[in-house]
Write a protein that holds these residues in place. Structure first.
Motif, PDB file in Angstrom:
ATOM      1  N   ALA A 114       0.840  -1.200   0.000  1.00  0.00           N
ATOM      2  CA  ALA A 114       0.000   0.000   0.000  1.00  0.00           C
ATOM      3  C   ALA A 114       0.874   1.248   0.000  1.00  0.00           C
ATOM      4  N   GLY A 115       1.925   1.213  -0.820  1.00  0.00           N
ATOM      5  CA  GLY A 115       2.859   2.336  -0.883  1.00  0.00           C
ATOM      6  C   GLY A 115       2.736   3.105  -2.185  1.00  0.00           C
ATOM      7  N   ASN A 116       3.834   3.673  -2.605  1.00  0.00           N
ATOM      8  CA  ASN A 116       3.879   4.512  -3.805  1.00  0.00           C
ATOM      9  C   ASN A 116       3.305   3.758  -5.014  1.00  0.00           C
ATOM     10  N   GLU A 117       2.288   4.339  -5.626  1.00  0.00           N
ATOM     11  CA  GLU A 117       1.592   3.651  -6.715  1.00  0.00           C
ATOM     12  C   GLU A 117       2.454   3.528  -7.968  1.00  0.00           C
ATOM     13  N   ALA A 118       3.489   4.358  -8.100  1.00  0.00           N
ATOM     14  CA  ALA A 118       4.372   4.267  -9.269  1.00  0.00           C
ATOM     15  C   ALA A 118       5.179   2.976  -9.271  1.00  0.00           C
ATOM     16  N   LEU A 119       5.215   2.303  -8.129  1.00  0.00           N
ATOM     17  CA  LEU A 119       6.006   1.071  -8.011  1.00  0.00           C
ATOM     18  C   LEU A 119       5.172  -0.195  -8.121  1.00  0.00           C
ATOM     19  N   HIS A 120       3.889  -0.079  -8.460  1.00  0.00           N
ATOM     20  CA  HIS A 120       3.012  -1.254  -8.501  1.00  0.00           C
ATOM     21  C   HIS A 120       3.577  -2.356  -9.395  1.00  0.00           C
ATOM     22  N   GLU A 121       3.976  -2.003 -10.614  1.00  0.00           N
ATOM     23  CA  GLU A 121       4.434  -3.024 -11.558  1.00  0.00           C
ATOM     24  C   GLU A 121       5.722  -3.682 -11.080  1.00  0.00           C
ATOM     25  N   GLN A 122       6.597  -2.883 -10.469  1.00  0.00           N
ATOM     26  CA  GLN A 122       7.838  -3.470  -9.962  1.00  0.00           C
ATOM     27  C   GLN A 122       7.561  -4.440  -8.813  1.00  0.00           C
ATOM     28  N   THR A 133       0.594  11.909   0.612  1.00  0.00           N
ATOM     29  CA  THR A 133       1.413  13.075   0.956  1.00  0.00           C
ATOM     30  C   THR A 133       1.769  12.968   2.433  1.00  0.00           C
ATOM     31  N   LEU A 134       2.687  13.807   2.884  1.00  0.00           N
ATOM     32  CA  LEU A 134       3.117  13.745   4.273  1.00  0.00           C
ATOM     33  C   LEU A 134       2.008  14.122   5.240  1.00  0.00           C
ATOM     34  N   THR A 135       1.001  14.862   4.778  1.00  0.00           N
ATOM     35  CA  THR A 135      -0.059  15.334   5.671  1.00  0.00           C
ATOM     36  C   THR A 135      -1.399  14.668   5.420  1.00  0.00           C
ATOM     37  N   GLU A 136      -1.429  13.649   4.558  1.00  0.00           N
ATOM     38  CA  GLU A 136      -2.697  13.017   4.189  1.00  0.00           C
ATOM     39  C   GLU A 136      -2.611  11.514   4.426  1.00  0.00           C
ATOM     40  N   GLU A 137      -3.702  10.936   4.946  1.00  0.00           N
ATOM     41  CA  GLU A 137      -3.762   9.505   5.210  1.00  0.00           C
ATOM     42  C   GLU A 137      -5.048   8.939   4.630  1.00  0.00           C
ATOM     43  N   ARG A 138      -4.933   7.919   3.803  1.00  0.00           N
ATOM     44  CA  ARG A 138      -6.089   7.268   3.186  1.00  0.00           C
ATOM     45  C   ARG A 138      -6.012   5.770   3.460  1.00  0.00           C
TER      46      ARG A 138
END
Length: 422
Positions: free
Chosen positions: A15-23, A44-49
């Motif tokens: 559940a981290g950086n979405e740019a790394l999904h394929e890797q 972002t540093l100030t947002e949690e989802r």
């Protein structure tokens, strides 16, 4: 991971950086681990989802349980999403109700079970869930007493009981969790433990509520929903209302509801596939309305806590007083509304004012006026409790204000006598 035996390989949730999904997908091939991918929980540093990761964790739960014997995989395959944890379903429904709540108010859900107590809240459009697996009225009865303290339970009893008496009761409940109280004394002990496990679970849950003072009064919650057999399967709805008021001590005006049929757990799972079904069931009366509770703040300083005037839609008006330290319920059937004027006496205020006029909706317990003030004080003297607690129970039995024939009055009196004897 490839060196581990198949049964010991982990399930991975990314559940981290979405740019790394394929890797990530390339790194963990399907034949090595089960991989689940969710949206970034910290974009972002100030947002949690957290919602996306919570759903994926629910799917992880279903996949994990499917590896066990017993036909779970067959049940899992009956739905596109499979089997979801109950807590995840609770959070979905409470989050939805929180979106509908008025600004400045929240939604609170309390489920008291045999082995767990679940608190789910929605505040400022955010949902929070807390599960205490060491609290409960059956399998966890013994650990419940250890967590809440025996003396905290005994302070709710109207008869002299020792810690050994309490331990004997909860050990029997742990060994035979399906049993029900067999005497008035057992029932008192069950209700006393219910109040304390809710109070303790709420204290734990509030620690994660952002922007809420942990030591302040409970934020305004409309509605408060109770679930579990001890709350939703009592003989009198007023008792359910009393247990919720005693344990949660809400202030101001709140709506009390029950989930006697367990629809919230089911609807929370259905919401992913048929969200409109959730809306329709809730709006069609899927929850049982107990009514409206009106609870002034402060400490009563006069013989009467408040004077109330109830004006029904028919035009009929009823005026009553509520004694200090007591409760009074006035009949207002479910689905009906009435205009209520509350005049608080010395020491009490309702939403910061001494006199308030508002429109309320009825329920199975009617309109409950709580004149005990906040915070609630439980007498340490057992002789005072022996007099006071039965008066509280009598106070939440909704006063019948509609006109009745003599035969109806006689029948009601006979029924009450029979209930008291039982």
């Amino acid at each position: 991971v490839s060196l581990l035996p198949l049964g010991a390989r982990p399930v991975i949730l990314y559940a981290g950086n979405e740019a790394l999904h394929e890797q990530v997908k390339a790194l963990f091939s399907d034949d090595e681990v089960q991989l689940f991918v969710a949206a970034n929980v910290r974009p972002t540093l100030t947002e949690e989802r957290l919602n996306g990761a919570q759903l994926e964790l629910a799917l992880v739960y279903g996949a994990y349980k499917s590896n066990n014997a017993g036909g779970f995989s067959d049940v899992q395959g009956m739905s596109r999403l499979g089997v979801l944890p109950t807590a995840n379903s609770y959070a979905n429904v409470i989050r939805y109700l929180g979106e509908l709540s008025d600004p400045g108010t929240g939604v609170l859900f309390v489920d008291v079970g045999s082995s767990t107590v679940t608190i789910c809240a929605a505040l400022r459009k955010e949902s929070y869930i807390s599960i205490r697996p060491d609290l409960g009225l059956g399998h966890s009865a013994v650990s419940s007493v250890e967590q809440v303290g025996a003396q905290n339970v005994l302070r709710w009893l109207t008869y002299p009981a020792t810690e050994n008496d309490l331990l004997n009761y909860v050990w029997n409940k742990t060994l035979r969790p399906a049993t029900v109280p067999q005497s008035p004394e057992d029932l008192e002990m069950e209700y006393a433990l219910t109040r304390e496990v809710i109070r303790t679970a709420l204290s734990t849950a509030r620690q994660s509520w952002r922007g809420v003072d942990r030591n302040a009064a409970l934020p305004t919650m409309r509605p408060i929903i109770g679930a579990g057999a001890v709350l939703s399967q009592v003989l009198e709805p007023g008792i359910s209302a009393l247990l919720l008021l005693d344990a949660l001590q809400p202030s101001g005006v709140t709506d009390l509801r029950l989930d006697p049929y367990g629809v919230i757990a089911a609807l929370g799972g259905i919401a992913y596939l048929q969200p409109l079904a959730l809306v329709q069931v809730l709006e069609a009366g899927g929850l049982l309305s107990l009514g409206t509770a009106i609870c002034p703040d402060g400490k009563p300083g006069a013989a009467n806590a408040m004077t109330v005037t109830v004006k029904y839609a028919s035009g009929r008006t009823v005026q009553r007083t509520v004694e200090s330290g007591g409760l009074r319920a006035i009949e207002l059937p479910s689905g009906q509304k009435a205009t209520v004027t509350v005049q608080c006496e010395r020491g009490l205020t309702l939403n910061g004012r001494r006199k308030v006029t508002l429109t309320v909706e009825g329920g199975a317990a009617g309109i409950v006026f709580d004149g005990r003030g906040r915070p609630l004080v439980i007498p340490t003297d057992i002789s005072r409790r022996k007099d006071l607690l039965p008066r509280w129970i009598a106070g939440v039995r909704a006063e019948q204000t509609t006109s009745q024939t003599n035969s109806q009055v006689a029948a009601q009196s006979a029924a009450q006598s029979a209930t008291s004897g039982t």
